[in-house]
Design an enzyme around this catalytic site. Structure first.
Site, PDB file in Angstrom:
ATOM      1  N   CYS A   1      -8.168  17.338   6.985  1.00 18.69           N
ATOM      2  CA  CYS A   1      -9.549  17.796   6.846  1.00 18.69           C
ATOM      3  C   CYS A   1      -9.718  19.255   7.255  1.00 18.69           C
ATOM      4  O   CYS A   1     -10.451  20.013   6.615  1.00 18.69           O
ATOM      5  CB  CYS A   1     -10.476  16.917   7.685  1.00 18.69           C
ATOM      6  SG  CYS A   1     -12.215  17.413   7.649  1.00 18.69           S
TER       7      CYS A   1
ATOM      8  N   CYS B   1     -14.055   9.774  11.673  1.00 18.55           N
ATOM      9  CA  CYS B   1     -15.508   9.914  11.470  1.00 18.55           C
ATOM     10  C   CYS B   1     -16.047   9.100  10.292  1.00 18.55           C
ATOM     11  O   CYS B   1     -17.214   8.735  10.281  1.00 18.55           O
ATOM     12  CB  CYS B   1     -15.872  11.386  11.290  1.00 18.55           C
ATOM     13  SG  CYS B   1     -15.307  12.126   9.736  1.00 18.55           S
TER      14      CYS B   1
END
Length: 360
Positions: free
Chosen positions: A104, A201
């Site tokens: 990410c 997340c």
């Protein structure tokens, strides 16, 4: 003199919120950007697809209002699905253990978000990572470990391109988490007491197995748990539901503790053995990215981490003819896991890293 503009990646948590406050204090013009990344989140209580705001956006806006700074929301849901979630699911489907945070950072936070920050006129992108960026005597920039060794997040930054480091600010790198909380309370940030987020997340309730069952059920095939001799010791619900080094949850009785040391998707087998079999003298890795050296040299030696939070082991590096990086440890390392990353350090300087393919 015109103020420099710093865009802060605001997640609605205490770290990124204090980052914005500190940069304001240091004289920057600050703006906040919150990335909208997924339809789901840790709690599944917010329907993003229906237009409801996730906690991250709502809390970040509260902080921005309290600080008197501009706040923007960047909708990167499609890109995040492609660059991170699909990667995460596909790696598990190959019988590997992914690290979505590592993927990410270069593609999303320090890729698309950095581009968005520049679009908004920012000179720098700041984040709440516990790591440091510093300039060397020759003018080049490096990433260093955060001073708080328990919170150091430099491992997850090893795939960043060196060229962007001069545009990155990491104000929390010199602090401990306790100090961050204290400062947040002192200046009365709205999120000063917000619980720290953990794990992944985009996975509700941090249950990656349920996430796989929902989004990639075709990769879960029942099969056997076997030893090296091929003796069947038990059954499993799908190879991707296990990881190297795992002992708990195997559901098999044995006179000695057994640990997963190999995942075989082709044969649909989870292979177990003694604790000794979980150790490896070295590994082969692909896609090396060097953050602080100009070129690779045969026989270089660095401290190496095979996962976030793992202590370093001395390792000697060489490049094979097939392009894979060969890493040989001074001492055998436990649970070297394909799909994870081996990351190298020279003292507190982050040298680079690569994706683990297999053990030696």
């Amino acid at each position: 003199m015109e103020k420099k503009i710093a865009a802060v990646a605001m997640s609605g948590g205490v770290d990124s919120s204090l980052t914005a406050a500190l940069l304001l204090e240091q004289g920057y013009e600050v703006l906040g950007i919150t990335m909208l990344l997924t339809e789901e989140g840790r709690s599944e209580t917010v329907d993003v697809a229906a237009g409801e705001e996730p906690d991250s956006v709502r809390d970040a806006r509260k902080v921005a209002d309290a600080l008197g700074i501009r706040h923007y929301v960047a909708d990167f849901r499609q890109e995040f699905q492609k660059n991170v979630i699909d990667y995460f699911l596909n790696e598990y489907a190959r019988g590997r253990t992914p690290n979505p945070c590592v993927m990410c950072n270069p593609s999303m936070k320090f890729g698309l978000l950095l581009d968005k920050a520049r679009e908004l006129g920012a000179d720098f992108l700041a984040t709440g990572h516990y790591a440091r960026v510093s300039q060397l005597a020759d003018g080049s920039y490096v990433i260093r470990k955060g001073l708080d060794e328990h919170k150091d997040q430099s491992y997850a930054l090893h795939r960043l391109p060196r060229s962007i480091l001069k545009h990155i600010l990491l104000p929390l790198g010199d602090m401990t988490k306790e100090h961050v909380r204290e400062l947040a309370e002192k200046i009365d940030l709205p999120v000063a007491h917000k619980a720290e987020s953990q794990e992944i997340c985009f996975v509700p309730h941090d249950d990656y197995k349920a996430f796989l069952r929902k989004h990639k059920p075709e990769c879960l095939h029942k099969g056997n748990i076997v030893n090296d001799a091929g003796d069947v010791l038990g059954r499993h619900e799908g190879v991707p539901l296990y990881t190297i080094g795992q002992r708990k949850g195997l559901g098999i009785a044995a006179p000695e503790p057994l640990y997963v040391h190999k995942l075989d998707m082709k044969r649909k087998e989870v292979v177990v053995g003694s604790n000794k079999q979980v150790y490896a003298q070295g590994l082969l890795a692909s896609g090396a990215n060097w953050v602080s050296i100009d070129e690779f040299k045969e026989g270089m030696e660095f401290g190496a981490k095979i996962r976030y939070g793992k202590r370093e082991a001395q390792a000697k590096l060489s490049m094979q003819d097939d392009g894979l990086l060969r890493v040989e440890f001074a001492e055998p390392q436990r649970a070297v896991t394909p799909g994870q990353f081996v990351v190298f350090y020279d003292g507190d300087i982050l040298v680079g890293g690569a994706m683990i393919e297999r053990t030696l």
